[in-house]
Design a protein around this motif. Structure first.
Motif, PDB file in Angstrom:
ATOM      1  N   THR A 239      23.470  37.801   3.529  1.00 42.81           N
ATOM      2  CA  THR A 239      22.925  39.006   2.920  1.00 42.81           C
ATOM      3  C   THR A 239      21.398  38.892   2.845  1.00 42.81           C
ATOM      4  OG1 THR A 239      22.982  38.099   0.672  1.00 42.81           O
ATOM      5  CG2 THR A 239      24.996  39.197   1.477  1.00 42.81           C
ATOM      6  N   PRO A 240      20.700  40.008   2.600  1.00 41.47           N
ATOM      7  CA  PRO A 240      19.246  39.919   2.404  1.00 41.47           C
ATOM      8  C   PRO A 240      18.878  39.000   1.242  1.00 41.47           C
ATOM      9  CG  PRO A 240      19.888  42.189   2.845  1.00 41.47           C
ATOM     10  CD  PRO A 240      21.169  41.412   2.686  1.00 41.47           C
ATOM     11  N   GLU A 241      19.729  38.909   0.231  1.00 37.11           N
ATOM     12  CA  GLU A 241      19.465  38.007  -0.896  1.00 37.11           C
ATOM     13  C   GLU A 241      19.496  36.551  -0.440  1.00 37.11           C
ATOM     14  OE1 GLU A 241      20.472  41.907  -2.172  1.00 37.11           O
ATOM     15  OE2 GLU A 241      21.692  40.519  -0.973  1.00 37.11           O
ATOM     16  N   ASP A 242      20.435  36.244   0.466  1.00 36.48           N
ATOM     17  CA  ASP A 242      20.487  34.891   1.028  1.00 36.48           C
ATOM     18  C   ASP A 242      19.214  34.577   1.802  1.00 36.48           C
ATOM     19  OD1 ASP A 242      23.051  34.486   0.040  1.00 36.48           O
ATOM     20  OD2 ASP A 242      24.014  35.186   1.883  1.00 36.48           O
ATOM     21  N   LEU A 243      18.666  35.582   2.501  1.00 38.02           N
ATOM     22  CA  LEU A 243      17.435  35.368   3.272  1.00 38.02           C
ATOM     23  C   LEU A 243      16.283  35.005   2.340  1.00 38.02           C
ATOM     24  CD1 LEU A 243      16.135  35.447   6.096  1.00 38.02           C
ATOM     25  CD2 LEU A 243      15.565  37.847   5.652  1.00 38.02           C
ATOM     26  N   ALA A 244      16.248  35.628   1.181  1.00 38.58           N
ATOM     27  CA  ALA A 244      15.199  35.298   0.211  1.00 38.58           C
ATOM     28  C   ALA A 244      15.342  33.852  -0.260  1.00 38.58           C
ATOM     29  CB  ALA A 244      15.266  36.261  -0.974  1.00 38.58           C
ATOM     30  N   ARG A 245      16.578  33.391  -0.476  1.00 40.32           N
ATOM     31  CA  ARG A 245      16.796  31.994  -0.857  1.00 40.32           C
ATOM     32  C   ARG A 245      16.393  31.055   0.284  1.00 40.32           C
ATOM     33  NH1 ARG A 245      21.285  34.264  -3.626  1.00 40.32           N
ATOM     34  NH2 ARG A 245      22.699  33.985  -1.854  1.00 40.32           N
ATOM     35  N   ALA A 246      16.676  31.478   1.514  1.00 39.94           N
ATOM     36  CA  ALA A 246      16.295  30.669   2.666  1.00 39.94           C
ATOM     37  C   ALA A 246      14.775  30.558   2.777  1.00 39.94           C
ATOM     38  CB  ALA A 246      16.880  31.268   3.948  1.00 39.94           C
ATOM     39  N   GLU A 247      14.063  31.634   2.439  1.00 38.21           N
ATOM     40  CA  GLU A 247      12.598  31.590   2.458  1.00 38.21           C
ATOM     41  C   GLU A 247      12.091  30.537   1.477  1.00 38.21           C
ATOM     42  OE1 GLU A 247      10.222  32.868   4.153  1.00 38.21           O
ATOM     43  OE2 GLU A 247      10.889  34.744   5.082  1.00 38.21           O
ATOM     44  N   SER A 248      12.695  30.486   0.297  1.00 46.02           N
ATOM     45  CA  SER A 248      12.279  29.493  -0.701  1.00 46.02           C
ATOM     46  C   SER A 248      12.552  28.081  -0.205  1.00 46.02           C
ATOM     47  CB  SER A 248      13.019  29.733  -2.022  1.00 46.02           C
ATOM     48  OG  SER A 248      12.695  31.003  -2.560  1.00 46.02           O
ATOM     49  N   LEU A 249      13.714  27.890   0.432  1.00 45.37           N
ATOM     50  CA  LEU A 249      14.066  26.577   0.954  1.00 45.37           C
ATOM     51  C   LEU A 249      13.125  26.165   2.084  1.00 45.37           C
ATOM     52  CD1 LEU A 249      16.010  24.223   0.722  1.00 45.37           C
ATOM     53  CD2 LEU A 249      17.566  25.419   2.274  1.00 45.37           C
ATOM     54  N   LEU A 250      12.767  27.120   2.936  1.00 46.98           N
ATOM     55  CA  LEU A 250      11.837  26.835   4.027  1.00 46.98           C
ATOM     56  C   LEU A 250      10.478  26.412   3.477  1.00 46.98           C
ATOM     57  CD1 LEU A 250      11.560  26.966   7.181  1.00 46.98           C
ATOM     58  CD2 LEU A 250      10.584  29.248   6.843  1.00 46.98           C
ATOM     59  N   ALA A 251      10.040  27.086   2.426  1.00 49.31           N
ATOM     60  CA  ALA A 251       8.757  26.739   1.808  1.00 49.31           C
ATOM     61  C   ALA A 251       8.806  25.335   1.214  1.00 49.31           C
ATOM     62  CB  ALA A 251       8.399  27.770   0.734  1.00 49.31           C
ATOM     63  N   GLN A 252       9.958  24.982   0.609  1.00 51.40           N
ATOM     64  CA  GLN A 252      10.105  23.631   0.055  1.00 51.40           C
ATOM     65  C   GLN A 252      10.040  22.581   1.159  1.00 51.40           C
ATOM     66  OE1 GLN A 252      13.702  23.386  -2.322  1.00 51.40           O
ATOM     67  NE2 GLN A 252      13.260  25.326  -3.338  1.00 51.40           N
ATOM     68  N   HIS A 253      10.719  22.855   2.281  1.00 52.06           N
ATOM     69  CA  HIS A 253      10.694  21.929   3.409  1.00 52.06           C
ATOM     70  C   HIS A 253       9.272  21.758   3.924  1.00 52.06           C
ATOM     71  CE1 HIS A 253      15.204  22.300   4.652  1.00 52.06           C
ATOM     72  NE2 HIS A 253      15.023  21.823   3.441  1.00 52.06           N
ATOM     73  N   ALA A 254       8.512  22.862   4.000  1.00 54.97           N
ATOM     74  CA  ALA A 254       7.134  22.804   4.494  1.00 54.97           C
ATOM     75  C   ALA A 254       6.263  21.963   3.563  1.00 54.97           C
ATOM     76  CB  ALA A 254       6.572  24.211   4.631  1.00 54.97           C
ATOM     77  N   CYS A 255       6.482  22.119   2.254  1.00 50.74           N
ATOM     78  CA  CYS A 255       5.693  21.347   1.289  1.00 50.74           C
ATOM     79  C   CYS A 255       6.018  19.863   1.381  1.00 50.74           C
ATOM     80  CB  CYS A 255       5.964  21.852  -0.127  1.00 50.74           C
ATOM     81  SG  CYS A 255       5.256  23.482  -0.478  1.00 50.74           S
ATOM     82  N   LEU A 256       7.312  19.541   1.532  1.00 53.89           N
ATOM     83  CA  LEU A 256       7.716  18.145   1.648  1.00 53.89           C
ATOM     84  C   LEU A 256       7.136  17.512   2.913  1.00 53.89           C
ATOM     85  CD1 LEU A 256      11.466  18.350   0.527  1.00 53.89           C
ATOM     86  CD2 LEU A 256       9.569  17.281  -0.727  1.00 53.89           C
ATOM     87  N   THR A 257       7.177  18.265   4.015  1.00 51.86           N
ATOM     88  CA  THR A 257       6.647  17.745   5.271  1.00 51.86           C
ATOM     89  C   THR A 257       5.144  17.579   5.199  1.00 51.86           C
ATOM     90  OG1 THR A 257       8.435  18.892   6.437  1.00 51.86           O
ATOM     91  CG2 THR A 257       6.575  18.095   7.764  1.00 51.86           C
ATOM     92  N   ALA A 258       4.482  18.547   4.568  1.00 55.51           N
ATOM     93  CA  ALA A 258       3.020  18.466   4.422  1.00 55.51           C
ATOM     94  C   ALA A 258       2.651  17.254   3.572  1.00 55.51           C
ATOM     95  CB  ALA A 258       2.487  19.742   3.802  1.00 55.51           C
ATOM     96  N   GLY A 259       3.433  16.986   2.534  1.00 48.93           N
ATOM     97  CA  GLY A 259       3.161  15.834   1.679  1.00 48.93           C
ATOM     98  C   GLY A 259       3.356  14.531   2.424  1.00 48.93           C
ATOM     99  N   ALA A 260       4.313  14.494   3.334  1.00 49.72           N
ATOM    100  CA  ALA A 260       4.593  13.262   4.092  1.00 49.72           C
ATOM    101  C   ALA A 260       3.526  12.996   5.138  1.00 49.72           C
ATOM    102  CB  ALA A 260       5.966  13.342   4.734  1.00 49.72           C
ATOM    103  N   THR A 261       2.974  14.079   5.712  1.00 44.88           N
ATOM    104  CA  THR A 261       2.009  13.901   6.811  1.00 44.88           C
ATOM    105  C   THR A 261       0.573  14.056   6.371  1.00 44.88           C
ATOM    106  OG1 THR A 261       2.125  16.264   7.380  1.00 44.88           O
ATOM    107  CG2 THR A 261       3.697  14.784   8.471  1.00 44.88           C
ATOM    108  N   GLY A 262       0.393  14.611   5.179  1.00 46.41           N
ATOM    109  CA  GLY A 262      -0.971  14.815   4.692  1.00 46.41           C
ATOM    110  C   GLY A 262      -1.634  16.039   5.260  1.00 46.41           C
ATOM    111  N   ARG A 263      -0.876  16.921   5.918  1.00 48.07           N
ATOM    112  CA  ARG A 263      -1.474  18.138   6.465  1.00 48.07           C
ATOM    113  C   ARG A 263      -0.459  19.273   6.373  1.00 48.07           C
ATOM    114  NH1 ARG A 263       0.479  18.837  11.694  1.00 48.07           N
ATOM    115  NH2 ARG A 263       1.504  17.015  12.625  1.00 48.07           N
ATOM    116  N   PRO A 264      -0.946  20.527   6.325  1.00 50.41           N
ATOM    117  CA  PRO A 264      -0.024  21.669   6.249  1.00 50.41           C
ATOM    118  C   PRO A 264       0.855  21.750   7.482  1.00 50.41           C
ATOM    119  CG  PRO A 264      -2.310  22.330   5.782  1.00 50.41           C
ATOM    120  CD  PRO A 264      -2.347  20.948   6.322  1.00 50.41           C
ATOM    121  N   VAL A 265       2.072  22.233   7.287  1.00 55.37           N
ATOM    122  CA  VAL A 265       3.004  22.411   8.398  1.00 55.37           C
ATOM    123  C   VAL A 265       3.563  23.820   8.342  1.00 55.37           C
ATOM    124  CG1 VAL A 265       5.171  21.665   9.420  1.00 55.37           C
ATOM    125  CG2 VAL A 265       3.616  19.967   8.465  1.00 55.37           C
ATOM    126  N   GLY A 266       3.513  24.520   9.453  1.00 56.09           N
ATOM    127  CA  GLY A 266       4.044  25.875   9.513  1.00 56.09           C
ATOM    128  C   GLY A 266       5.513  25.866   9.782  1.00 56.09           C
TER     129      GLY A 266
END
Length: 267
Positions: A239-266
């Motif tokens: 559902t569109p609501e699930d997509l919003a949750r997926a956006e939050s999860l994607l942002a969390q993954h990006a933050c975790l990856t950025a923290g591991a590498t020391g640089r932003p990740v798209g």
């Protein structure tokens, strides 16, 4: 962009290939495969997870929609235009008729965080199918009560031999005499070519028509579906609501990856 392979007449048969069935007209979320998650369509994320699996000889989108086909061309994703079908597995079966391979892994187009390790587990299970098994199907334990009650989440009951006894959108088994362990079937199926041909020969039974779960076609006709336990904590986008949750999860993954590498990740 990850490399993709092109369809060529008379191509050497592949070993195991992922097929991502996509259609436009999902009742709860029309146009879902092309819904944007981060900077890319949903189907792109699924395709990337398939490319990250180590045991596959490519990943292909199968669709009857020209908009989805055009998006795949633009993204460099291998795509096969199919006819219209009742289920995703029927669509995968058409691909199997046109693309030779030892086995085909059906990866749902709405699982952007599907584990590549889980895909590999299905590939490995296909190489040691028990006698009489027509398919392998990944499953994981459900711990969230909301997911247990959610009719978009398909539950499965598994026998002592690891075979599917029943699939349902209702919470099964019913907790009358004990506290059960609820299991979710992932939209991650594996088949050989002969099994897919058999699937096409079978008629939809009353359980499949009622529940809208295609693996019931094998179960209703007495064919074993071997269940494979995997670890997966992704979000299926129904559902569109699930997509919003997926956006939050994607942002969390990006933050975790950025923290591991020391640089932003798209995305």
């Amino acid at each position: 962009m990850a490399a993709t392979t092109a369809l060529t007449p008379g191509a050497t048969p592949r070993r195991h290939v992922a097929v991502i069935p996509c259609r436009w007209g999902a009742s709860r979320f029309p146009g879902k495969p092309l819904a944007r998650l981060g900077e890319k369509p949903l189907l792109w994320h699924v395709h990337q997870r398939c490319l990250e699996a180590k045991r596959l000889d490519g990943a292909i989108v199968a669709t009857d929609d020209e908009r989805i086909e055009a998006a795949c061309r633009q993204l460099g994703i291998e795509c096969i235009h199919t006819g219209k079908h009742l289920t995703g597995t029927d669509r995968v079966a058409e691909v199997a008729e046109r693309l030779p391979a030892d086995a085909y892994i059906n990866v749902q187009g709405d699982e952007p965080f599907i584990s590549p390790t889980a895909i590999d587990a299905i590939s490995e299970a296909l190489e040691c199918l028990p006698p009489g098994a027509f398919a392998v199907n990944a499953y994981t334990e459900l711990v969230d009560v909301g997911a247990v009650l959610d009719h978009n989440v398909v539950k499965v009951v598994v026998s002592a031999r690891g075979e599917a006894l029943m699939f349902s959108r209702q919470p099964i088994p019913y907790p009358k005499g004990d506290r059960p362990k609820y299991l979710r079937q992932l939209g991650l199926y594996g088949f050989t070519g002969p099994a897919l041909r058999r699937f096409l020969q079978l008629q939809q039974g009353p359980l499949e028509r009622t529940e809208g779960v295609e693996m019931l076609r094998f179960v209703e006709h007495g064919h074993a579906v071997q269940m494979v336990p995997v670890l997966d904590d992704g979000v299926a986008v129904d559902t569109p609501e699930d997509l919003a949750r997926a956006e939050s999860l994607l942002a969390q993954h990006a933050c975790l990856t950025a923290g591991a590498t020391g640089r932003p990740v798209g995305p």
